[in-house]
Design a protein around this motif. Structure first.
Motif, PDB file in Angstrom:
ATOM      1  N   ALA A  19      -3.701 -20.943   5.200  1.00 41.89           N
ATOM      2  CA  ALA A  19      -3.943 -22.385   5.223  1.00 41.89           C
ATOM      3  C   ALA A  19      -4.555 -22.836   3.906  1.00 41.89           C
ATOM      4  CB  ALA A  19      -4.845 -22.748   6.399  1.00 41.89           C
ATOM      5  N   VAL A  20      -5.527 -22.083   3.394  1.00 43.59           N
ATOM      6  CA  VAL A  20      -6.158 -22.429   2.119  1.00 43.59           C
ATOM      7  C   VAL A  20      -5.138 -22.364   0.998  1.00 43.59           C
ATOM      8  CG1 VAL A  20      -7.855 -21.633   0.406  1.00 43.59           C
ATOM      9  CG2 VAL A  20      -8.486 -21.746   2.815  1.00 43.59           C
ATOM     10  N   ILE A  21      -4.300 -21.329   0.997  1.00 44.07           N
ATOM     11  CA  ILE A  21      -3.252 -21.219  -0.029  1.00 44.07           C
ATOM     12  C   ILE A  21      -2.290 -22.398   0.083  1.00 44.07           C
ATOM     13  CG2 ILE A  21      -1.247 -19.855  -0.748  1.00 44.07           C
ATOM     14  CD1 ILE A  21      -2.893 -17.343  -0.119  1.00 44.07           C
ATOM     15  N   GLY A  22      -1.956 -22.786   1.300  1.00 45.68           N
ATOM     16  CA  GLY A  22      -1.067 -23.948   1.505  1.00 45.68           C
ATOM     17  C   GLY A  22      -1.697 -25.223   0.978  1.00 45.68           C
ATOM     18  N   ILE A  23      -3.004 -25.401   1.258  1.00 44.01           N
ATOM     19  CA  ILE A  23      -3.705 -26.598   0.784  1.00 44.01           C
ATOM     20  C   ILE A  23      -3.780 -26.589  -0.737  1.00 44.01           C
ATOM     21  CG2 ILE A  23      -5.958 -27.737   0.739  1.00 44.01           C
ATOM     22  CD1 ILE A  23      -6.294 -26.868   3.678  1.00 44.01           C
ATOM     23  N   LEU A  24      -4.100 -25.426  -1.318  1.00 46.50           N
ATOM     24  CA  LEU A  24      -4.172 -25.333  -2.777  1.00 46.50           C
ATOM     25  C   LEU A  24      -2.807 -25.583  -3.414  1.00 46.50           C
ATOM     26  CD1 LEU A  24      -6.590 -22.292  -3.262  1.00 46.50           C
ATOM     27  CD2 LEU A  24      -7.078 -24.720  -3.632  1.00 46.50           C
ATOM     28  N   THR A  25      -1.758 -25.083  -2.800  1.00 48.02           N
ATOM     29  CA  THR A  25      -0.399 -25.329  -3.297  1.00 48.02           C
ATOM     30  C   THR A  25      -0.070 -26.813  -3.244  1.00 48.02           C
ATOM     31  OG1 THR A  25       0.268 -23.128  -2.515  1.00 48.02           O
ATOM     32  CG2 THR A  25       2.033 -24.697  -3.013  1.00 48.02           C
ATOM     33  N   ALA A  26      -0.446 -27.469  -2.149  1.00 44.23           N
ATOM     34  CA  ALA A  26      -0.196 -28.909  -2.014  1.00 44.23           C
ATOM     35  C   ALA A  26      -0.969 -29.685  -3.079  1.00 44.23           C
ATOM     36  CB  ALA A  26      -0.578 -29.378  -0.618  1.00 44.23           C
ATOM     37  N   ILE A  27      -2.244 -29.302  -3.301  1.00 45.90           N
ATOM     38  CA  ILE A  27      -3.049 -29.982  -4.326  1.00 45.90           C
ATOM     39  C   ILE A  27      -2.433 -29.768  -5.699  1.00 45.90           C
ATOM     40  CG2 ILE A  27      -5.297 -29.935  -5.487  1.00 45.90           C
ATOM     41  CD1 ILE A  27      -6.556 -29.373  -2.720  1.00 45.90           C
ATOM     42  N   VAL A  30       0.546 -31.920  -6.072  1.00 47.58           N
ATOM     43  CA  VAL A  30       0.166 -33.316  -6.318  1.00 47.58           C
ATOM     44  C   VAL A  30      -0.183 -33.503  -7.788  1.00 47.58           C
ATOM     45  CG1 VAL A  30      -1.633 -35.029  -5.877  1.00 47.58           C
ATOM     46  CG2 VAL A  30      -0.557 -33.846  -3.968  1.00 47.58           C
ATOM     47  N   PHE A  31      -0.963 -32.583  -8.368  1.00 43.33           N
ATOM     48  CA  PHE A  31      -1.328 -32.700  -9.779  1.00 43.33           C
ATOM     49  C   PHE A  31      -0.110 -32.593 -10.687  1.00 43.33           C
ATOM     50  CE2 PHE A  31      -5.744 -31.450  -8.453  1.00 43.33           C
ATOM     51  CZ  PHE A  31      -6.351 -32.632  -8.864  1.00 43.33           C
ATOM     52  N   VAL A  32       0.787 -31.660 -10.384  1.00 44.11           N
ATOM     53  CA  VAL A  32       2.003 -31.502 -11.204  1.00 44.11           C
ATOM     54  C   VAL A  32       2.861 -32.758 -11.095  1.00 44.11           C
ATOM     55  CG1 VAL A  32       4.167 -30.207 -11.399  1.00 44.11           C
ATOM     56  CG2 VAL A  32       2.000 -28.981 -11.140  1.00 44.11           C
ATOM     57  N   VAL A  37       4.828 -37.877 -13.236  1.00 42.53           N
ATOM     58  CA  VAL A  37       4.911 -39.336 -13.097  1.00 42.53           C
ATOM     59  C   VAL A  37       4.265 -40.002 -14.300  1.00 42.53           C
ATOM     60  CG1 VAL A  37       4.058 -41.307 -11.763  1.00 42.53           C
ATOM     61  CG2 VAL A  37       5.077 -39.363 -10.585  1.00 42.53           C
ATOM     62  N   ASP A  38       3.110 -39.496 -14.723  1.00 45.43           N
ATOM     63  CA  ASP A  38       2.443 -40.070 -15.892  1.00 45.43           C
ATOM     64  C   ASP A  38       3.294 -39.917 -17.139  1.00 45.43           C
ATOM     65  OD1 ASP A  38       0.287 -40.881 -14.405  1.00 45.43           O
ATOM     66  OD2 ASP A  38      -1.009 -39.169 -14.941  1.00 45.43           O
ATOM     67  N   SER A  39       3.938 -38.759 -17.309  1.00 45.36           N
ATOM     68  CA  SER A  39       4.776 -38.567 -18.497  1.00 45.36           C
ATOM     69  C   SER A  39       6.005 -39.477 -18.427  1.00 45.36           C
ATOM     70  CB  SER A  39       5.186 -37.110 -18.666  1.00 45.36           C
ATOM     71  OG  SER A  39       6.239 -36.765 -17.804  1.00 45.36           O
ATOM     72  N   HIS A  40       6.589 -39.640 -17.236  1.00 43.64           N
ATOM     73  CA  HIS A  40       7.725 -40.560 -17.083  1.00 43.64           C
ATOM     74  C   HIS A  40       7.278 -41.998 -17.331  1.00 43.64           C
ATOM     75  CE1 HIS A  40      10.760 -37.722 -15.856  1.00 43.64           C
ATOM     76  NE2 HIS A  40       9.995 -37.243 -14.876  1.00 43.64           N
ATOM     77  N   LYS A  41       6.088 -42.331 -16.873  1.00 43.13           N
ATOM     78  CA  LYS A  41       5.571 -43.691 -17.084  1.00 43.13           C
ATOM     79  C   LYS A  41       5.368 -43.941 -18.573  1.00 43.13           C
ATOM     80  CE  LYS A  41       1.825 -46.812 -15.797  1.00 43.13           C
ATOM     81  NZ  LYS A  41       1.471 -47.247 -17.107  1.00 43.13           N
ATOM     82  N   ALA A  42       4.812 -42.948 -19.272  1.00 44.73           N
ATOM     83  CA  ALA A  42       4.612 -43.101 -20.715  1.00 44.73           C
ATOM     84  C   ALA A  42       5.949 -43.257 -21.430  1.00 44.73           C
ATOM     85  CB  ALA A  42       3.851 -41.897 -21.267  1.00 44.73           C
ATOM     86  N   GLU A  43       6.947 -42.471 -21.040  1.00 44.51           N
ATOM     87  CA  GLU A  43       8.270 -42.563 -21.650  1.00 44.51           C
ATOM     88  C   GLU A  43       8.908 -43.917 -21.332  1.00 44.51           C
ATOM     89  OE1 GLU A  43      11.654 -41.622 -23.799  1.00 44.51           O
ATOM     90  OE2 GLU A  43       9.694 -40.656 -23.778  1.00 44.51           O
TER      91      GLU A  43
END
Length: 124
Positions: A19-27, A30-32, A37-43
Motif C-alpha cells: 500500500a505504501v509503495i502504491g501511494i508513493l508510486t501515485a505521488i 502526480v509529480f511527474v 504539464v508545467d513543461s507543456h504549459k511553458a512550451e
C-alpha cells in the motif's frame, strides 16, 4: 498458533508495504505528470507569445495596406473629381457655342427668307 500469528503479521506488513509503495508510486506519478504539464504549459506559452507577435506584425501590415489603399483611393477620387470639373466646363463651353450657332443660323435663315421673299424666289 504462533506460526499463524507470525504469518498473519508478515502478511499485514507485506500488504501495508504494498500500500505504501502504491501511494508513493501515485505521488511520484502526480509529480511527474505535474512536471510534464508545467513543461507543456511553458512550451504553449512560448508558442502563444510567438503567435501573438506574428499576429501583431500581420495586423500592422494589414493596417499599412489599408491606409495606403485609402490614400490611393482619395488621390484617385480627387483626380477624377478634377477631371469631371474640367469636362463640365468643356461641355458648358460647347453648349454655349452650339446655342450661339443656332441663334446665328436662325438669323441667317430669316435673312435669307426675307431676301428670297423680296426677290420672289421660292425655295426648291
Amino acid at each position: 498458533m504462533l506460526a499463524e500469528a507470525s504469518n498473519l503479521a508478515t502478511g499485514t506488513w507485506v500488504n501495508a508495504g504494498a500500500a505504501v509503495i502504491g501511494i508513493l508510486t501515485a505521488i511520484l506519478a502526480v509529480f511527474v505528470t505535474r512536471r510534464e504539464v508545467d513543461s507543456h504549459k511553458a512550451e504553449t506559452d512560448r508558442r502563444l507569445s510567438v503567435h501573438e507577435e506574428v499576429h501583431k506584425n500581420i495586423f500592422s501590415k494589414v493596417g499599412g495596406v489599408e491606409r495606403g489603399a485609402q490614400a490611393k483611393v482619395d488621390q484617385l477620387r480627387s483626380e477624377v473629381s478634377g477631371q469631371i470639373s474640367d469636362l463640365h466646363e468643356k461641355v458648358n463651353r460647347v453648349d454655349k457655342n452650339v446655342t450661339a450657332i443656332e441663334v446665328e443660323t436662325r438669323l441667317q435663315t430669316r435673312t435669307m427668307t426675307a431676301i428670297a421673299h423680296k426677290l420672289n424666289v421660292t425655295a426648291p
